[in-house]
Scaffold this active site. Structure first.
Site, PDB file in Angstrom:
ATOM      1  N   SER A 169      10.802  79.454   9.936  1.00 26.99           N
ATOM      2  CA  SER A 169      10.340  80.829  10.183  1.00 26.99           C
ATOM      3  C   SER A 169      10.561  81.741   8.982  1.00 26.99           C
ATOM      4  O   SER A 169       9.968  82.813   8.885  1.00 26.99           O
ATOM      5  CB  SER A 169      11.046  81.413  11.414  1.00 26.99           C
ATOM      6  OG  SER A 169      12.440  81.503  11.190  1.00 26.99           O
ATOM      7  N   SER A 185      22.113  70.715   2.693  1.00 25.99           N
ATOM      8  CA  SER A 185      23.515  71.089   2.859  1.00 25.99           C
ATOM      9  C   SER A 185      23.817  72.224   1.884  1.00 25.99           C
ATOM     10  O   SER A 185      22.900  72.932   1.439  1.00 25.99           O
ATOM     11  CB  SER A 185      24.414  69.873   2.623  1.00 25.99           C
ATOM     12  OG  SER A 185      25.772  70.208   2.822  1.00 25.99           O
ATOM     13  N   TYR A 217      30.808  77.305   8.781  1.00 28.63           N
ATOM     14  CA  TYR A 217      29.590  76.942   8.045  1.00 28.63           C
ATOM     15  C   TYR A 217      29.849  75.819   7.041  1.00 28.63           C
ATOM     16  O   TYR A 217      29.183  74.778   7.062  1.00 28.63           O
ATOM     17  CB  TYR A 217      29.035  78.173   7.328  1.00 28.63           C
ATOM     18  CG  TYR A 217      27.838  77.876   6.447  1.00 28.63           C
ATOM     19  CD1 TYR A 217      26.581  77.666   7.002  1.00 28.63           C
ATOM     20  CD2 TYR A 217      27.965  77.801   5.054  1.00 28.63           C
ATOM     21  CE1 TYR A 217      25.474  77.387   6.205  1.00 28.63           C
ATOM     22  CE2 TYR A 217      26.862  77.525   4.260  1.00 28.63           C
ATOM     23  CZ  TYR A 217      25.626  77.317   4.834  1.00 28.63           C
ATOM     24  OH  TYR A 217      24.539  77.029   4.041  1.00 28.63           O
ATOM     25  N   LYS A 239      28.604  71.826   6.877  1.00 31.41           N
ATOM     26  CA  LYS A 239      27.784  71.310   5.784  1.00 31.41           C
ATOM     27  C   LYS A 239      28.432  70.085   5.131  1.00 31.41           C
ATOM     28  O   LYS A 239      27.744  69.234   4.555  1.00 31.41           O
ATOM     29  CB  LYS A 239      27.525  72.410   4.759  1.00 31.41           C
ATOM     30  CG  LYS A 239      26.594  73.516   5.275  1.00 31.41           C
ATOM     31  CD  LYS A 239      25.237  72.949   5.690  1.00 31.41           C
ATOM     32  CE  LYS A 239      24.200  74.024   5.944  1.00 31.41           C
ATOM     33  NZ  LYS A 239      22.882  73.445   6.286  1.00 31.41           N
TER      34      LYS A 239
END
Length: 227
Positions: free
Chosen positions: A11, A129, A146, A150
């Site tokens: 998006s 990543s 976060y 990753k």
């Protein structure tokens, strides 16, 4: 030769640019995002935009049905969707961690699992990543959920490359440094990254088409900004 390409997180940012780049080259794209409007509004003839929430198990069935009915095979899967949370660790709840991992780890794992039966020996799975997920890289306070998520997909990729090394496809990870996207701006207001979303999308596109000739089970650090 036209490829069948699935991209998550389309998006905005890198994913949105990737859809346009692949389409311009004549490839067929399935663009997946919770908000399918931005891609739908482009009205590109070889692009199908489907609303897909990686936290909703039923949405994976939509992907499976589309591949079965329209394509029968997939050449490239780009696990690009990501959720970035910038919050002091002491305030980061189990619910926060679950949300981040739901998109960044479980979403990558399940989307890959769903698409794999349709992939061929020379197909390519790329997961986006972050440099924050690299052991020994510079770390930033507030990114516990976060950056650890990753790191998880880097190890997952190494495992999948090993498990599927005889049959294919190939699995690789791109650990990106700072890229100027809406997600970055939301987490770090005012920070100016040295790389635009379009520049990084061009690199990801090139790597997805040719990188699996040279790499499998590898993490490439794509950064000109982070130590």
């Amino acid at each position: 030769m036209s490829k069948h390409v699935i991209i998550t997180g389309t998006s905005r940012g890198i994913g949105f640019e990737l859809v346009k780049l692949f389409s311009n080259l004549g490839h067929k794209v399935l663009a997946l995002s919770r908000n399918s409007q931005p891609v739908s509004q482009l009205a590109l003839e070889n692009v199908t935009a489907v609303s897909c929430d990686l936290a909703d198990e039923d949405d994976y069935k939509k992907v499976e049905t589309f591949i079965n009915n329209e394509w029968q095979h997939v050449d490239i899967l780009i696990n690009n969707a990501g959720m970035l949370l910038n919050k002091p660790f002491a305030e980061t709840t189990i619910s926060d961690f679950t949300k981040v991992y739901q998109t960044n780890v479980f979403g990558v794992s399940e989307m890959t699992r769903i698409v794999l039966p349709f992939m061929q020996k020379d197909s390519h799975v790329i997961t986006i990543s972050s440099m924050g997920g690299i052991q020994g890289s510079m770390k930033f306070p507030g990114l516990a959920a976060y950056s650890s998520s990753k790191g998880a997909v880097i190890t997952l990729t190494e495992l999948l490359a090993e498990e599927y090394k005889e049959s294919g496809p190939q699995f690789n990870v791109l650990a990106l440094g700072a890229v100027q996207t809406e997600m970055l701006e939301e987490a770090f207001p005012g920070y100016q990254a040295p790389t635009t979303a379009l520049e990084m999308a061009q690199y990801v596109l090139d790597f997805s088409l040719t990188g699996n000739k040279f790499y499998n089970g590898k993490v490439l650090q794509v950064s000109n900004s982070t130590p």
